[in-house]
Design an enzyme around this catalytic site. Structure first.
Site, PDB file in Angstrom:
ATOM      1  N   GLY A   1      12.758  20.059  24.902  1.00  0.00           N
ATOM      2  CA  GLY A   1      13.676  19.206  24.148  1.00  0.00           C
ATOM      3  C   GLY A   1      13.297  19.052  22.700  1.00  0.00           C
TER       4      GLY A   1
ATOM      5  N   LEU B   1      12.103  16.174  26.769  1.00  0.00           N
ATOM      6  CA  LEU B   1      12.641  15.140  27.644  1.00  0.00           C
ATOM      7  C   LEU B   1      11.538  14.514  28.492  1.00  0.00           C
ATOM      8  CD1 LEU B   1      16.024  16.570  28.924  1.00  0.00           C
ATOM      9  CD2 LEU B   1      15.451  15.443  26.779  1.00  0.00           C
TER      10      LEU B   1
ATOM     11  N   ASN C   1      10.893  26.062  27.276  1.00  0.00           N
ATOM     12  CA  ASN C   1      10.093  26.546  28.412  1.00  0.00           C
ATOM     13  C   ASN C   1      10.488  25.900  29.738  1.00  0.00           C
ATOM     14  OD1 ASN C   1       9.087  24.038  27.478  1.00  0.00           O
ATOM     15  ND2 ASN C   1       7.106  24.406  28.435  1.00  0.00           N
ATOM     16  N   GLU C   2      11.745  25.482  29.851  1.00  0.00           N
ATOM     17  CA  GLU C   2      12.193  24.758  31.044  1.00  0.00           C
ATOM     18  C   GLU C   2      11.964  25.501  32.346  1.00  0.00           C
ATOM     19  OE1 GLU C   2      14.143  22.656  27.746  1.00  0.00           O
ATOM     20  OE2 GLU C   2      13.687  24.731  28.221  1.00  0.00           O
TER      21      GLU C   2
END
Length: 302
Positions: free
Chosen positions: A153, A108, A177-178
Site C-alpha cells: 500500500g 495496509l 508484494n501482495e
C-alpha cells in the site's frame, strides 16, 4: 498562509498490504480565506500537514507509529486532509513524506484484514478506494518524497503521485508484494502499476511479489529520481517548483486525460470491488495465510 491539520489517533502494527480513495468531482470547491500569516500549521498525533500559502505547497508528514500502517482510522484522516487541501485554491501542490524512521508506509494494516467482520472489512476497503481516488485524481501536483521502505500500500500511495523521489539507500525497498502474503492485488492496483512501469514489468512484479531496491526501482521507472536520504524533501521542493511553473489548466486536463479511464473503471465498479475484496479476504485459507504471516513477524521481532 499555511495550514496543518492534526487528526485522530490509532494504533497500527505490522503490514505490507494495499491502497486508497473516492469518486467525487476533483475540482476545488471552496475559496481559501485570505490571511496575513504566511504559514498555517495544524496536526494530529498521526498526521501533520504544513501548508505554505506563499508557495502554494503543502507537505503532509505521516507519523503513525511504528510504520505508518494504513488502518481505517489513518486512511480516514488522510482522506479528510486531502479533501481540505483540494478545496483550498491556495494549495496547488502536495508533497507526501514520512516522519517515521526508515519507512515511508508499510502499507495496509493487516489487523484491519484479519479476524474482522465482513462489514468492517467492507468499510476498510471503501476507505482504501477513497484514498486512491483522491490522490490519483487530484488537481494538485503531487510528489512522493519516499524516505524509507514503501511496500504494498505504501508503493500504491507513491504511484498515485505525479512524481516519486526516493532515498538512495540500498536498505530500502518498494513494490507491490501482495502475492507474498497470498493476497491478489485488485485491478486498480494493477492498472496503476501498468500506467507507471508498463505491462511486462507489472506482470513480473505482481506475479512474483517483487520488492525493488532504489536503483532497481529507478531502472524500471517505479521511481523517478534518487537522492541522498537527507535531501529527499529538499529535492521534492525543488521539483515542485518546476511542475508548478506549467500552466495549471493544461497540466490538470492532461493529467485527467491520462488517468480518467482507470478512475472511471473503479468508480463504476466500486461496490463490486468491495464485495470481491470482502469475499476474498474472509476466506479461511486467506485468513490462515495472514495469521501465519503475523506469526512470522512476531518471531522476527522476538
Amino acid at each position: 498562509m499555511s495550514c496543518v491539520f492534526r487528526h485522530g489517533e490509532t494504533a497500527c502494527f505490522c503490514v505490507f498490504a494495499e491502497g486508497l480513495l473516492s469518486c467525487s468531482s476533483h475540482g476545488r470547491l471552496c475559496p481559501s480565506s485570505s490571511s496575513i500569516s504566511q504559514r498555517n500549521n495544524s496536526s494530529s498525533a498521526k498526521l501533520i500537514v504544513d501548508h505554505d500559502q506563499t508557495t502554494g505547497v503543502a507537505v503532509m508528514h505521516m507519523q503513525s507509529p511504528p510504520v505508518n500502517s494504513l488502518s481505517l482510522d489513518f486512511l480516514t484522516e488522510i482522506c479528510i486532509t486531502l479533501e481540505k487541501l483540494e478545496m483550498d485554491k491556495g494549495c496547488r501542490g502536495l508533497i507526501i513524506t514520512s516522519n517515521q524512521p526508515k519507512v515511508f508506509s508499510a502499507g495496509l494494516d493487516i489487523l484491519e484484514m484479519y479476524g474482522k467482520s465482513p462489514e468492517r472489512c467492507g468499510e476498510f476497503w471503501k476507505a482504501v478506494q477513497e484514498m486512491w481516488l483522491k490522490l490519483y485524481g487530484s488537481n494538485m501536483v503531487t510528489i512522493a518524497a519516499i524516505n524509507g521502505s514503501s511496500p504494498a500500500g505504501g508503493c500504491l500511495m507513491s504511484m498515485t503521485c505525479d512524481y516519486r523521489i526516493m532515498a538512495d539507500n540500498p536498505r530500502y525497498s518498494i513494490g507491490l508484494n501482495e502475492t507474498m502474503l497470498g493476497i491478489v492485488a485488485p485491478f486498480w492496483f494493477k492498472e496503476t502499476m501498468v500506467n507507471t512501469v508498463g505491462h511486462r514489468n507489472t506482470e513480473m512484479s505482481l506475479e512474483l511479489g517483487l520488492l525493488y531496491k532504489p536503483a532497481e526501482a529507478l531502472k524500471i521507472g517505479l521511481v523517478d529520481q534518487l537522492v541522498p536520504e537527507d535531501q529527499v524533501l529538499s529535492a521534492a521542493t525543488q521539483t515542485m517548483t518546476k511542475w508548478l511553473a506549467i500552466p495549471e489548466h493544461a497540466r490538470q486536463i492532461t493529467k485527467s486525460m491520462m488517468r480518467k479511464p482507470t478512475i472511471d473503471k473503479l468508480c463504476s465498479n466500486r461496490e463490486a470491488d468491495i464485495q470481491n475484496f470482502v469475499s476474498f479476504i474472509t476466506k479461511e485459507s486467506i485468513q490462515k495465510s495472514l495469521r501465519m504471516y503475523m506469526e512470522m513477524l512476531k518471531q522476527k521481532k522476538a
